[in-house]
Motif scaffolding. Sequence first.
Motif, PDB file in Angstrom:
ATOM      1  N   ILE A   2      27.598  32.476  43.958  1.00 41.59           N
ATOM      2  CA  ILE A   2      28.680  33.463  43.986  1.00 41.59           C
ATOM      3  C   ILE A   2      29.974  32.836  43.503  1.00 41.59           C
ATOM      4  N   THR A   3      30.266  31.639  43.992  1.00 38.81           N
ATOM      5  CA  THR A   3      31.474  30.928  43.563  1.00 38.81           C
ATOM      6  C   THR A   3      31.443  30.669  42.065  1.00 38.81           C
ATOM      7  N   GLY A   4      30.297  30.258  41.563  1.00 39.77           N
ATOM      8  CA  GLY A   4      30.153  30.032  40.123  1.00 39.77           C
ATOM      9  C   GLY A   4      30.389  31.304  39.331  1.00 39.77           C
ATOM     10  N   GLY A   5      29.857  32.421  39.827  1.00 35.33           N
ATOM     11  CA  GLY A   5      30.061  33.713  39.165  1.00 35.33           C
ATOM     12  C   GLY A   5      31.529  34.104  39.143  1.00 35.33           C
ATOM     13  N   ILE A   6      32.197  33.864  40.256  1.00 36.57           N
ATOM     14  CA  ILE A   6      33.627  34.173  40.326  1.00 36.57           C
ATOM     15  C   ILE A   6      34.403  33.303  39.352  1.00 36.57           C
ATOM     16  N   ILE A   7      34.074  32.034  39.262  1.00 41.33           N
ATOM     17  CA  ILE A   7      34.767  31.124  38.344  1.00 41.33           C
ATOM     18  C   ILE A   7      34.543  31.558  36.892  1.00 41.33           C
ATOM     19  N   VAL A   8      33.310  31.899  36.551  1.00 41.36           N
ATOM     20  CA  VAL A   8      33.021  32.367  35.187  1.00 41.36           C
ATOM     21  C   VAL A   8      33.801  33.647  34.895  1.00 41.36           C
ATOM     22  N   GLY A   9      33.853  34.561  35.873  1.00 45.59           N
ATOM     23  CA  GLY A   9      34.606  35.798  35.698  1.00 45.59           C
ATOM     24  C   GLY A   9      36.085  35.540  35.495  1.00 45.59           C
ATOM     25  N   LEU A  10      36.649  34.640  36.286  1.00 47.37           N
ATOM     26  CA  LEU A  10      38.066  34.296  36.142  1.00 47.37           C
ATOM     27  C   LEU A  10      38.347  33.642  34.790  1.00 47.37           C
ATOM     28  N   MET A  11      37.436  32.788  34.333  1.00 48.64           N
ATOM     29  CA  MET A  11      37.614  32.153  33.023  1.00 48.64           C
ATOM     30  C   MET A  11      37.609  33.206  31.915  1.00 48.64           C
ATOM     31  N   PHE A  12      36.741  34.198  32.046  1.00 47.21           N
ATOM     32  CA  PHE A  12      36.687  35.268  31.052  1.00 47.21           C
ATOM     33  C   PHE A  12      37.988  36.056  31.046  1.00 47.21           C
ATOM     34  N   ILE A  13      38.464  36.415  32.232  1.00 52.87           N
ATOM     35  CA  ILE A  13      39.720  37.170  32.344  1.00 52.87           C
ATOM     36  C   ILE A  13      40.881  36.354  31.788  1.00 52.87           C
ATOM     37  N   MET A  14      40.911  35.064  32.099  1.00 49.38           N
ATOM     38  CA  MET A  14      41.996  34.213  31.604  1.00 49.38           C
ATOM     39  C   MET A  14      41.946  34.074  30.092  1.00 49.38           C
ATOM     40  N   SER A  15      40.756  34.063  29.521  1.00 49.57           N
ATOM     41  CA  SER A  15      40.657  33.960  28.064  1.00 49.57           C
ATOM     42  C   SER A  15      41.177  35.231  27.388  1.00 49.57           C
ATOM     43  N   LYS A  16      41.075  36.347  28.074  1.00 47.59           N
ATOM     44  CA  LYS A  16      41.572  37.621  27.549  1.00 47.59           C
ATOM     45  C   LYS A  16      43.007  37.889  27.971  1.00 47.59           C
ATOM     46  N   GLY A  17      43.572  37.027  28.782  1.00 48.52           N
ATOM     47  CA  GLY A  17      44.913  37.205  29.338  1.00 48.52           C
ATOM     48  C   GLY A  17      45.998  37.487  28.317  1.00 48.52           C
ATOM     49  N   PRO A  18      46.160  36.652  27.295  1.00 47.72           N
ATOM     50  CA  PRO A  18      47.237  36.905  26.324  1.00 47.72           C
ATOM     51  C   PRO A  18      47.108  38.256  25.618  1.00 47.72           C
ATOM     52  N   ALA A  19      45.913  38.624  25.230  1.00 46.98           N
ATOM     53  CA  ALA A  19      45.718  39.909  24.558  1.00 46.98           C
ATOM     54  C   ALA A  19      45.981  41.064  25.520  1.00 46.98           C
ATOM     55  N   LEU A  20      45.550  40.903  26.761  1.00 47.37           N
ATOM     56  CA  LEU A  20      45.775  41.933  27.765  1.00 47.37           C
ATOM     57  C   LEU A  20      47.263  42.060  28.075  1.00 47.37           C
ATOM     58  N   MET A  21      47.947  40.940  28.181  1.00 40.25           N
ATOM     59  CA  MET A  21      49.384  40.954  28.462  1.00 40.25           C
ATOM     60  C   MET A  21      50.152  41.610  27.305  1.00 40.25           C
ATOM     61  N   TYR A  22      49.731  41.346  26.076  1.00 43.42           N
ATOM     62  CA  TYR A  22      50.371  41.972  24.917  1.00 43.42           C
ATOM     63  C   TYR A  22      50.210  43.492  24.976  1.00 43.42           C
ATOM     64  N   LYS A  23      49.018  43.955  25.325  1.00 39.67           N
ATOM     65  CA  LYS A  23      48.783  45.407  25.418  1.00 39.67           C
ATOM     66  C   LYS A  23      49.662  46.024  26.505  1.00 39.67           C
ATOM     67  N   ILE A  24      49.771  45.358  27.637  1.00 44.00           N
ATOM     68  CA  ILE A  24      50.613  45.861  28.728  1.00 44.00           C
ATOM     69  C   ILE A  24      52.069  45.916  28.279  1.00 44.00           C
ATOM     70  N   ASN A  25      52.542  44.851  27.630  1.00 41.46           N
ATOM     71  CA  ASN A  25      53.925  44.814  27.145  1.00 41.46           C
ATOM     72  C   ASN A  25      54.177  45.867  26.074  1.00 41.46           C
ATOM     73  N   THR A  26      53.187  46.134  25.255  1.00 36.00           N
ATOM     74  CA  THR A  26      53.311  47.155  24.213  1.00 36.00           C
ATOM     75  C   THR A  26      53.499  48.541  24.836  1.00 36.00           C
ATOM     76  N   VAL A  27      52.723  48.825  25.861  1.00 40.57           N
ATOM     77  CA  VAL A  27      52.848  50.118  26.551  1.00 40.57           C
ATOM     78  C   VAL A  27      54.236  50.236  27.190  1.00 40.57           C
ATOM     79  N   LYS A  28      54.704  49.168  27.835  1.00 40.62           N
ATOM     80  CA  LYS A  28      56.039  49.179  28.444  1.00 40.62           C
ATOM     81  C   LYS A  28      57.121  49.352  27.373  1.00 40.62           C
TER      82      LYS A  28
END
Length: 164
Positions: free
Chosen positions: A25-51
């Motif tokens: 479970i911990t490994g799954g959570i870590i992999v999930g967090l790594m995936f989210i962090m890798s998408k972080g800049p693109a996701l943050m750009y989309k949020i800033n664009t909407v704002k």
Amino acid sequence: MTTFSTAKKRNNKQLGALSLEAMMITGGIIVGLMFIMSKGPALMYKINTVKFTSQASEIVQATQGRANLATLTIQKLCARDALNESICGTTNDGRGTNPFGGDWILSGNAASPTLIDLTATLPNDQSKVLDLADLMAPTTRAGCTEATGCSTIKTTASSIVMTY
């Protein structure tokens, strides 16, 4: 018959299985967090664009129906509580309040007293100027499909000037 030592062994086996499950479970959570962090800049750009588009729209709406467009500024709109505090900022001047760390500047259009120019500076994200200009082009007075060749949107290295 179960003795104390065999019961203890069973519990130890169960604890081991639980540890393996917890590790998975911990490994799954870590992999999930790594995936989210890798998408972080693109996701943050989309949020800033909407704002960004939302704030620009709010500023333009606050100017509608006003006769004094040539002298209208962010400071005047903020003083009249016509804009949200997220646009006005703590000093009521629109400085450093757009989602990309830049300023909102409102001024009368030099060519026509019935139009306004809304400038957004992007000091922290200059690579996004052209993308944001294309995004905002349809909202400007001319309703262009893109910024290139549009008479109501201009760009510099770190700013976008939109005419409404």
